[in-house]
Design a protein around this motif. Structure first.
Motif, PDB file in Angstrom:
ATOM      1  N   ALA A  42     -15.021   6.229  -5.314  1.00 48.71           N
ATOM      2  CA  ALA A  42     -13.680   6.606  -5.770  1.00 48.71           C
ATOM      3  C   ALA A  42     -12.900   5.379  -6.240  1.00 48.71           C
ATOM      4  N   GLN A  43     -13.050   4.271  -5.514  1.00 51.09           N
ATOM      5  CA  GLN A  43     -12.358   3.031  -5.899  1.00 51.09           C
ATOM      6  C   GLN A  43     -12.836   2.542  -7.263  1.00 51.09           C
ATOM      7  N   LEU A  44     -14.142   2.580  -7.495  1.00 46.26           N
ATOM      8  CA  LEU A  44     -14.686   2.129  -8.779  1.00 46.26           C
ATOM      9  C   LEU A  44     -14.220   3.024  -9.924  1.00 46.26           C
ATOM     10  N   LEU A  45     -14.250   4.336  -9.703  1.00 41.89           N
ATOM     11  CA  LEU A  45     -13.827   5.259 -10.758  1.00 41.89           C
ATOM     12  C   LEU A  45     -12.331   5.128 -11.032  1.00 41.89           C
ATOM     13  N   ARG A  46     -11.577   4.831  -9.995  1.00 43.01           N
ATOM     14  CA  ARG A  46     -10.145   4.614 -10.189  1.00 43.01           C
ATOM     15  C   ARG A  46      -9.916   3.357 -11.032  1.00 43.01           C
ATOM     16  N   GLY A  86     -12.285   6.510 -14.557  1.00 50.00           N
ATOM     17  CA  GLY A  86     -13.252   7.605 -14.601  1.00 50.00           C
ATOM     18  C   GLY A  86     -14.459   7.335 -15.480  1.00 50.00           C
ATOM     19  N   ASN A  87     -14.576   6.121 -15.986  1.00 58.77           N
ATOM     20  CA  ASN A  87     -15.710   5.764 -16.855  1.00 58.77           C
ATOM     21  C   ASN A  87     -16.947   5.543 -15.987  1.00 58.77           C
ATOM     22  N   LEU A  88     -17.878   6.479 -16.056  1.00 57.43           N
ATOM     23  CA  LEU A  88     -19.057   6.448 -15.178  1.00 57.43           C
ATOM     24  C   LEU A  88     -19.958   5.252 -15.476  1.00 57.43           C
ATOM     25  N   SER A  89     -20.197   4.965 -16.737  1.00 56.92           N
ATOM     26  CA  SER A  89     -21.069   3.849 -17.111  1.00 56.92           C
ATOM     27  C   SER A  89     -20.500   2.519 -16.633  1.00 56.92           C
ATOM     28  N   LEU A 133     -24.903   9.804  -6.942  1.00 53.94           N
ATOM     29  CA  LEU A 133     -24.001   9.568  -5.815  1.00 53.94           C
ATOM     30  C   LEU A 133     -22.666  10.281  -6.019  1.00 53.94           C
ATOM     31  N   VAL A 134     -22.165  10.258  -7.242  1.00 53.99           N
ATOM     32  CA  VAL A 134     -20.913  10.949  -7.560  1.00 53.99           C
ATOM     33  C   VAL A 134     -21.061  12.447  -7.279  1.00 53.99           C
ATOM     34  N   LYS A 135     -22.175  13.007  -7.725  1.00 59.30           N
ATOM     35  CA  LYS A 135     -22.431  14.427  -7.505  1.00 59.30           C
ATOM     36  C   LYS A 135     -22.615  14.738  -6.026  1.00 59.30           C
ATOM     37  N   LYS A 136     -23.322  13.862  -5.318  1.00 59.39           N
ATOM     38  CA  LYS A 136     -23.585  14.050  -3.885  1.00 59.39           C
ATOM     39  C   LYS A 136     -22.299  14.200  -3.100  1.00 59.39           C
ATOM     40  N   HIS A 137     -21.295  13.414  -3.441  1.00 61.38           N
ATOM     41  CA  HIS A 137     -20.049  13.419  -2.683  1.00 61.38           C
ATOM     42  C   HIS A 137     -18.988  14.330  -3.288  1.00 61.38           C
ATOM     43  N   GLY A 138     -19.364  15.104  -4.299  1.00 63.57           N
ATOM     44  CA  GLY A 138     -18.442  16.081  -4.866  1.00 63.57           C
ATOM     45  C   GLY A 138     -17.222  15.453  -5.521  1.00 63.57           C
ATOM     46  N   ILE A 139     -17.373  14.251  -6.045  1.00 65.88           N
ATOM     47  CA  ILE A 139     -16.251  13.551  -6.671  1.00 65.88           C
ATOM     48  C   ILE A 139     -16.101  13.996  -8.120  1.00 65.88           C
ATOM     49  N   SER A 184     -12.673  13.558 -13.586  1.00 68.54           N
ATOM     50  CA  SER A 184     -11.417  13.839 -14.286  1.00 68.54           C
ATOM     51  C   SER A 184     -10.185  13.587 -13.414  1.00 68.54           C
ATOM     52  N   ASP A 185     -10.389  13.466 -12.089  1.00 65.86           N
ATOM     53  CA  ASP A 185      -9.267  13.163 -11.198  1.00 65.86           C
ATOM     54  C   ASP A 185      -8.778  11.730 -11.358  1.00 65.86           C
ATOM     55  N   PHE A 186      -9.576  10.911 -12.082  1.00 61.45           N
ATOM     56  CA  PHE A 186      -9.215   9.503 -12.218  1.00 61.45           C
ATOM     57  C   PHE A 186      -8.782   9.176 -13.637  1.00 61.45           C
TER      58      PHE A 186
END
Length: 327
Positions: free
Chosen positions: A289-293, A297-300, A316-322, A325-327
């Motif tokens: 979440a910290q990285l995406l913030r 929200g840029n995954l790459s 990992l993003v999918k695993k934790h249900g993150i 678009s929230d970022f």
């Protein structure tokens, strides 16, 4: 609704099955387990999703006003009735009526509700004719209606009308593996609401949070996380749940152990392997979440900062249900 624990997955499947059938549903569960969220899920996953969803907390309405809230009144029904007011039954027509704390209804109100559920008709206070409404009734209780019926405190015939289908919400103690994801979610929500920057819990705090009994379930957890977020000046939250849900225990920022230990009466002994796995889950979800913030929200870009391949980071993003678009 957030979670991946088997108890939570099972209840989601039950809700999906119940949503397909247009009959009354009774939702059982301790306080704070998300019974109204389950009721809304039933509504929006079913054939009445386009209709209204009306909710009434039966325990918060004085007995004399319950029938007025449910069925409305006509002008002149009582001294202050200067106009006609529709009840929730009429407002919910074509949709769902959710009755929380249905066990709090008086015997008189139970009789009026029973009549409506039986034939779909009701009479406004002061009205002279019966009216009809097409409503699905979903009720909830944190007490056993069967036990109340045996004690003569709840109408047995109404109970059998309400519990055609039953959804039993699991307590947070039954889904401890969901706690890290819930903590991350509530921290993110607090950051959005209060704009006090990104914060995360100390590992010892997470261990205590996972082990705590949470008698108030998800509602208590949310309240604790919000309070801890607001009371912490830095990025690391050194607070753990206390026996009393009204205040937090502080951990020493120097990392030399708790300044005040949680009372064992509310603690559960979690096996080392489970505690470690849950702590790792929390670290992963908060770190991602910290990285995406940081990257908007840029995954790459987030994967690059983490030193991981994009595909592995995406898993990992999918695993934790993150949700990016929230970022």
């Amino acid at each position: 609704m957030i979670g991946s624990a088997q108890a939570f997955v099972d209840i989601l499947k039950t809700i999906q099955r119940c949503a397909k059938v247009d009959v009354p549903v009774l939702i059982n569960g301790e306080t704070g387990t998300g019974k109204e969220l389950a009721a809304r899920a039933l509504h929006y996953a079913g054939p009445r999703r386009a209709g209204p969803f009306q909710a009434l907390n039966c325990g918060a309405i004085p007995d004399l006003l319950v029938e007025n809230e449910l069925f409305g009144h006509v002008r002149g029904a009582y001294t202050d009735a200067r106009g006609t007011q529709p009840g929730l039954v009429e407002l919910a027509s074509g949709g769902t009526l959710f009755l929380d704390e249905v066990d709090a209804l008086s015997y008189k109100a139970q009789g009026a509700l029973l009549r409506f559920i039986q034939d779909g008709t009701y009479r406004e206070l002061g009205g002279g004719t019966d009216k009809r409404a097409d409503v699905r009734v979903v009720s909830a209780s944190n007490k056993s209606l069967e036990a109340l019926a045996r004690a003569g405190k709840f109408r047995q015939d109404l109970m059998y009308r309400l519990n055609t289908l039953i959804v039993d919400m699991p307590s947070l103690r039954e889904r401890r593996e969901d706690i890290p994801a819930l903590v991350t979610y509530f921290l993110q929500a607090s950051e959005k609401e209060f704009s006090l920057g990104s914060k995360h819990f100390h590992p010892q705090s997470i261990t205590d949070i996972i082990s705590y009994g949470w008698p108030g379930n998800i509602r208590e957890l949310e309240n604790f996380v919000r309070r801890a977020y607001l009371l912490t000046d830095g990025q690391v939250i050194f607070q753990s749940p206390d026996k009393s849900p009204d205040h937090c225990s502080n951990l020493s920022p120097a990392g030399d152990g708790p300044a005040r230990r949680c009372n064992g009466a509310q603690q559960a002994i979690v096996p080392f392997s489970d505690a470690k796995r849950l702590a790792v889950d929390y670290f992963e979800s908060s770190y991602i979440a910290q990285l995406l913030r940081t990257t908007g929200g840029n995954l790459s870009r987030a994967a690059q900062l983490a030193g991981k391949e994009r595909r592995a980071f995406s898993r990992l993003v999918k695993k934790h249900g993150i949700i990016r678009s929230d970022f």
